[in-house]
Structures are given as C-alpha cells and as structure tokens.
Design a protein around this motif. Structure first.
Motif, PDB file in Angstrom:
ATOM      1  N   ARG A 201     -64.412 -28.500  -7.706  1.00 34.13           N
ATOM      2  CA  ARG A 201     -63.888 -27.817  -6.523  1.00 34.13           C
ATOM      3  C   ARG A 201     -63.503 -28.815  -5.437  1.00 34.13           C
ATOM      4  O   ARG A 201     -62.487 -28.667  -4.764  1.00 34.13           O
ATOM      5  CB  ARG A 201     -64.925 -26.827  -6.001  1.00 34.13           C
ATOM      6  N   LEU A 202     -64.340 -29.835  -5.286  1.00 32.19           N
ATOM      7  CA  LEU A 202     -64.075 -30.844  -4.265  1.00 32.19           C
ATOM      8  C   LEU A 202     -62.753 -31.556  -4.533  1.00 32.19           C
ATOM      9  O   LEU A 202     -61.886 -31.645  -3.655  1.00 32.19           O
ATOM     10  CB  LEU A 202     -65.216 -31.863  -4.236  1.00 32.19           C
ATOM     11  N   VAL A 203     -62.600 -32.058  -5.739  1.00 33.77           N
ATOM     12  CA  VAL A 203     -61.399 -32.824  -6.066  1.00 33.77           C
ATOM     13  C   VAL A 203     -60.157 -31.943  -6.042  1.00 33.77           C
ATOM     14  O   VAL A 203     -59.078 -32.375  -5.617  1.00 33.77           O
ATOM     15  CB  VAL A 203     -61.569 -33.534  -7.423  1.00 33.77           C
ATOM     16  N   ALA A 204     -60.297 -30.687  -6.488  1.00 30.47           N
ATOM     17  CA  ALA A 204     -59.160 -29.770  -6.427  1.00 30.47           C
ATOM     18  C   ALA A 204     -58.646 -29.624  -5.003  1.00 30.47           C
ATOM     19  O   ALA A 204     -57.436 -29.465  -4.774  1.00 30.47           O
ATOM     20  CB  ALA A 204     -59.561 -28.401  -6.980  1.00 30.47           C
ATOM     21  N   ALA A 205     -59.557 -29.693  -4.042  1.00 27.71           N
ATOM     22  CA  ALA A 205     -59.168 -29.549  -2.636  1.00 27.71           C
ATOM     23  C   ALA A 205     -58.620 -30.846  -2.051  1.00 27.71           C
ATOM     24  O   ALA A 205     -57.493 -30.905  -1.577  1.00 27.71           O
ATOM     25  CB  ALA A 205     -60.365 -29.063  -1.824  1.00 27.71           C
ATOM     26  N   GLN A 215     -56.339 -42.836  -8.799  1.00 27.96           N
ATOM     27  CA  GLN A 215     -57.733 -43.021  -9.193  1.00 27.96           C
ATOM     28  C   GLN A 215     -58.497 -41.706  -9.123  1.00 27.96           C
ATOM     29  O   GLN A 215     -59.301 -41.387 -10.006  1.00 27.96           O
ATOM     30  CB  GLN A 215     -58.399 -44.075  -8.296  1.00 27.96           C
ATOM     31  N   MET A 216     -58.257 -40.930  -8.093  1.00 28.06           N
ATOM     32  CA  MET A 216     -58.940 -39.646  -7.963  1.00 28.06           C
ATOM     33  C   MET A 216     -58.536 -38.702  -9.084  1.00 28.06           C
ATOM     34  O   MET A 216     -59.379 -38.042  -9.702  1.00 28.06           O
ATOM     35  CB  MET A 216     -58.642 -39.007  -6.598  1.00 28.06           C
ATOM     36  N   ASP A 217     -57.230 -38.632  -9.383  1.00 23.92           N
ATOM     37  CA  ASP A 217     -56.733 -37.729 -10.414  1.00 23.92           C
ATOM     38  C   ASP A 217     -57.253 -38.103 -11.797  1.00 23.92           C
ATOM     39  O   ASP A 217     -57.536 -37.231 -12.619  1.00 23.92           O
ATOM     40  CB  ASP A 217     -55.208 -37.718 -10.423  1.00 23.92           C
ATOM     41  N   ASN A 218     -57.351 -39.398 -12.056  1.00 24.59           N
ATOM     42  CA  ASN A 218     -57.633 -39.859 -13.419  1.00 24.59           C
ATOM     43  C   ASN A 218     -59.057 -40.347 -13.662  1.00 24.59           C
ATOM     44  O   ASN A 218     -59.461 -40.479 -14.823  1.00 24.59           O
ATOM     45  CB  ASN A 218     -56.657 -40.973 -13.792  1.00 24.59           C
ATOM     46  N   ARG A 219     -59.811 -40.633 -12.603  1.00 16.04           N
ATOM     47  CA  ARG A 219     -61.127 -41.238 -12.806  1.00 16.04           C
ATOM     48  C   ARG A 219     -62.275 -40.504 -12.115  1.00 16.04           C
ATOM     49  O   ARG A 219     -63.439 -40.793 -12.396  1.00 16.04           O
ATOM     50  CB  ARG A 219     -61.114 -42.693 -12.319  1.00 16.04           C
ATOM     51  N   SER A 220     -61.999 -39.562 -11.220  1.00 13.90           N
ATOM     52  CA  SER A 220     -63.106 -38.954 -10.473  1.00 13.90           C
ATOM     53  C   SER A 220     -64.070 -38.201 -11.391  1.00 13.90           C
ATOM     54  O   SER A 220     -65.298 -38.314 -11.235  1.00 13.90           O
ATOM     55  CB  SER A 220     -62.565 -38.021  -9.383  1.00 13.90           C
ATOM     56  N   ALA A 221     -63.552 -37.470 -12.364  1.00 12.85           N
ATOM     57  CA  ALA A 221     -64.436 -36.685 -13.240  1.00 12.85           C
ATOM     58  C   ALA A 221     -65.303 -37.604 -14.106  1.00 12.85           C
ATOM     59  O   ALA A 221     -66.505 -37.347 -14.283  1.00 12.85           O
ATOM     60  CB  ALA A 221     -63.606 -35.754 -14.118  1.00 12.85           C
ATOM     61  N   THR A 222     -64.706 -38.670 -14.633  1.00  8.84           N
ATOM     62  CA  THR A 222     -65.482 -39.572 -15.493  1.00  8.84           C
ATOM     63  C   THR A 222     -66.456 -40.408 -14.668  1.00  8.84           C
ATOM     64  O   THR A 222     -67.565 -40.720 -15.135  1.00  8.84           O
ATOM     65  CB  THR A 222     -64.544 -40.485 -16.296  1.00  8.84           C
ATOM     66  N   MET A 223     -66.098 -40.752 -13.452  1.00 10.67           N
ATOM     67  CA  MET A 223     -67.040 -41.443 -12.567  1.00 10.67           C
ATOM     68  C   MET A 223     -68.243 -40.557 -12.290  1.00 10.67           C
ATOM     69  O   MET A 223     -69.383 -41.018 -12.297  1.00 10.67           O
ATOM     70  CB  MET A 223     -66.339 -41.839 -11.255  1.00 10.67           C
ATOM     71  N   TRP A 224     -67.994 -39.279 -12.053  1.00  9.40           N
ATOM     72  CA  TRP A 224     -69.068 -38.312 -11.773  1.00  9.40           C
ATOM     73  C   TRP A 224     -70.031 -38.226 -12.946  1.00  9.40           C
ATOM     74  O   TRP A 224     -71.245 -38.138 -12.778  1.00  9.40           O
ATOM     75  CB  TRP A 224     -68.446 -36.955 -11.477  1.00  9.40           C
ATOM     76  N   ARG A 225     -69.465 -38.300 -14.165  1.00  7.01           N
ATOM     77  CA  ARG A 225     -70.288 -38.191 -15.371  1.00  7.01           C
ATOM     78  C   ARG A 225     -70.880 -39.528 -15.820  1.00  7.01           C
ATOM     79  O   ARG A 225     -71.671 -39.583 -16.763  1.00  7.01           O
ATOM     80  CB  ARG A 225     -69.456 -37.617 -16.525  1.00  7.01           C
ATOM     81  N   GLY A 226     -70.486 -40.627 -15.166  1.00  9.49           N
ATOM     82  CA  GLY A 226     -70.995 -41.942 -15.549  1.00  9.49           C
ATOM     83  C   GLY A 226     -70.375 -42.483 -16.822  1.00  9.49           C
ATOM     84  O   GLY A 226     -71.028 -43.174 -17.603  1.00  9.49           O
ATOM     85  N   GLU A 227     -69.083 -42.210 -17.038  1.00  6.82           N
ATOM     86  CA  GLU A 227     -68.356 -42.698 -18.203  1.00  6.82           C
ATOM     87  C   GLU A 227     -67.375 -43.779 -17.764  1.00  6.82           C
ATOM     88  O   GLU A 227     -66.530 -43.533 -16.898  1.00  6.82           O
ATOM     89  CB  GLU A 227     -67.603 -41.547 -18.884  1.00  6.82           C
ATOM     90  N   PHE A 228     -67.465 -44.950 -18.377  1.00 10.04           N
ATOM     91  CA  PHE A 228     -66.677 -46.092 -17.902  1.00 10.04           C
ATOM     92  C   PHE A 228     -66.042 -46.870 -19.045  1.00 10.04           C
ATOM     93  O   PHE A 228     -66.056 -48.094 -19.064  1.00 10.04           O
ATOM     94  CB  PHE A 228     -67.556 -47.024 -17.061  1.00 10.04           C
ATOM     95  N   GLU A 229     -65.465 -46.161 -19.998  1.00  7.81           N
ATOM     96  CA  GLU A 229     -64.879 -46.800 -21.174  1.00  7.81           C
ATOM     97  C   GLU A 229     -63.379 -46.541 -21.222  1.00  7.81           C
ATOM     98  O   GLU A 229     -62.849 -45.996 -22.183  1.00  7.81           O
ATOM     99  CB  GLU A 229     -65.547 -46.275 -22.453  1.00  7.81           C
ATOM    100  N   PHE A 230     -62.667 -46.953 -20.196  1.00  8.56           N
ATOM    101  CA  PHE A 230     -61.255 -46.594 -20.095  1.00  8.56           C
ATOM    102  C   PHE A 230     -60.342 -47.801 -19.862  1.00  8.56           C
ATOM    103  O   PHE A 230     -59.413 -47.756 -19.073  1.00  8.56           O
ATOM    104  CB  PHE A 230     -61.047 -45.537 -18.997  1.00  8.56           C
TER     105      PHE A 230
END
Length: 293
Positions: A201-205, A215-230
């Motif tokens: 909801r936060l990022v959608a806003a 960076q927000m569009d492509n990495r915010s969800a994976t940063m939130w989940r702690g995934e860093f293999e990109f």
C-alpha cells in the motif's frame, strides 16, 4: 558485421548474444574458456583462446570486463585485441572504468588508426538480458554512427556525451545518483517497517509522486523481503564509487553523500554481502536496529 566480444560476465554474455541474434557474426573470448564454449552452445558464433584471436578480422571489437587493469590485460600486448585490429576498425569499451583509461585507450587506438569509443552501460543484468540497456558514449559522433546499429541490438537508449572519457564521466554521475536513491529508499522502508505500515500500500501511494524511482518500482518489494540476488554486486558498486570519488578529487567536486554511502556498502561487505546486489544497503539498517534493541 563481423564483431568480437571480449568478456562474457553477467552483462557481456547476454549483450554478445543479442549481437549474434541480430544477424552479426560474433567471435568471443572469455578468461574462463568454458564460459565462452557455453556461450557458443547457446547462441552460435565462435570462441577463441586469446583476445587477439577473437579480434582477428572483426570490424568492431567490444570489451566488457571488470576494471582498468582487466581492460589493459585484454587490449595490450601480443595477445591483446589491438595486436589484431586493422586500421579503420572500432574498439568499444563497455567496462565501467576510469575516464583516464578511456583517454589512454583513445590515444593508443589512434596510433594504430583504430577508432575508439568508451561506452559504459546502465540497466543491470535484467537490462542486458532484455536488450534494454542505456549506453553513455564518449568519442566522435561519426564513429558512434558507424556502430549504432550494433549498440541498438542490446540498448534502448544510446547517447553521445562528448569526447573520449565523457561516457565514463556520465556513468560516474549515474552511480552517484543511484547510491543516494538506494540509501534513501533503504531508510524509508526500514522506517515504514518499524512504523507498521503495509509495504504494498505504501509503495502504491508514494511511487506515484515525487518519491518514485526505478529503484522503488523494481527493488522495494525484494528489499522488504530481504532478497538481494539481482545482479549488480556490492563489490562492483564500491569499485564504481571509488572511481567517482577519485575523479571528484581531480576535478574539485564535493561528494559527501557518495563517500558516506560507499562506507555503508563497506558495512554490507563486512556483513558478508559482497555479492549481494546494491539494494542490500537496507541490511545494515536492520542489523543496526537489532544491535540497538
């Protein structure tokens, strides 16, 4: 065209593939020959054991390796590409390296009547695989026009920035801007998590307003989940930021945020994240929060 591609890393492998798929005859070299053989199995073309062999007969030679010393190791000497390149051919260096090296290579090429472009890229592994890279070019407009159809095979935008070295300077600006954006996003997401906000909801806003970014569009969800293999690793980002900081020392620029974020990436390395992608800045905030607790 007949082209050579030197360096088949996470960027070079797909870039060379797009050239082959674009109808060009591609000759490849990689320090680990098995990787070159793997490329040929997938795309066709031909693999060689030395840079000079790969460059023999090529109209354009592309280089995409690690750093200044790596570039010199495949360009100079009896086994380097310049030993095999004829007058009127073009050397294109896609390595993110120093502007000083680009000017050096331009001079070395000119002495052999070989044309040169420094052409670092942005867009990461995904951009290379999808043929959607941005290419920042230093050199002569006429030389760029000659190789533009080749660059278009793996790029969505190609822009001439000025004379030799200007492409590398533009890439430094690119990395300076990314460093600040990723750090801001890391801090914002950590704040949001501690505040109990919903990430989607936060990022959608906020992505629809002034805070929005790639960076927000492509990495915010994976940063939130702690995934860093990109793809683009912390080790390489630190190399790039060091190049920018060294150039800043020469041209009198003040880069306090860049220097600070570079040290934050050093913290990530110390946490074992050398091969994490650049969005892993958030890991040091989480670790710091746990220590503080």
């Amino acid at each position: 065209m007949q082209v050579a591609f030197i360096g088949l890393g996470v960027m070079g492998f797909p870039m060379a593939g797009h050239l082959q798929q674009g109808g060009h005859q591609v000759q490849v070299y990689n320090r680990t020959f098995a990787k070159a053989e793997q490329w040929v199995t997938r795309f066709g073309g031909s693999a060689f054991h030395t840079p000079a062999e790969a460059a023999t007969g090529a109209d354009v030679v592309f280089v995409c390796v690690g750093n200044d010393d790596d570039v010199r190791s495949v360009v100079y000497g009896e086994q380097g590409v310049l030993a095999a390149m004829k007058a009127g051919t073009v050397l294109v260096d896609h390595t993110t390296a120093s502007a000083e090296l680009a000017r050096e290579l331009a001079g070395a090429c000119a002495s052999q009547q070989v044309e040169f472009l420094d052409a670092p890229v942005s867009g990461g592994q995904a951009g290379a695989e999808n043929g959607q890279l941005t290419v920042m070019v230093g050199g002569e407009e006429a030389v760029l026009a000659k190789v533009q159809p080749l660059l278009d095979c793996f790029s969505r935008y190609v822009g001439l920035q000025g004379p030799a070295g200007s492409g590398q300077l533009a890439k430094m600006v690119n990395q300076i801007c990314i460093a600040g954006v990723v750090q801001g996003l890391a801090e914002g997401l950590q704040f949001a998590k501690n505040a109990g906000l919903d990430q989607e909801r936060l990022v959608a806003a906020i992505s629809k307003g002034a805070a929005g970014s790639w960076q927000m569009d492509n990495r915010s969800a994976t940063m939130w989940r702690g995934e860093f293999e990109f793809g683009f690793a912390v080790d390489w980002m630190r190399k790039d930021l060091q190049i920018a900081l060294q150039e800043a020392g020469r041209n009198g620029s003040r880069l306090p945020l860049t220097a600070l974020v570079d040290q934050f990436y050093a913290d990530v390395q110390a946490l074992g994240g050398q091969r994490f992608d650049t969005s892993s800045l958030i890991t040091r905030l989480g670790t710091a929060a746990k220590k503080h607790t």
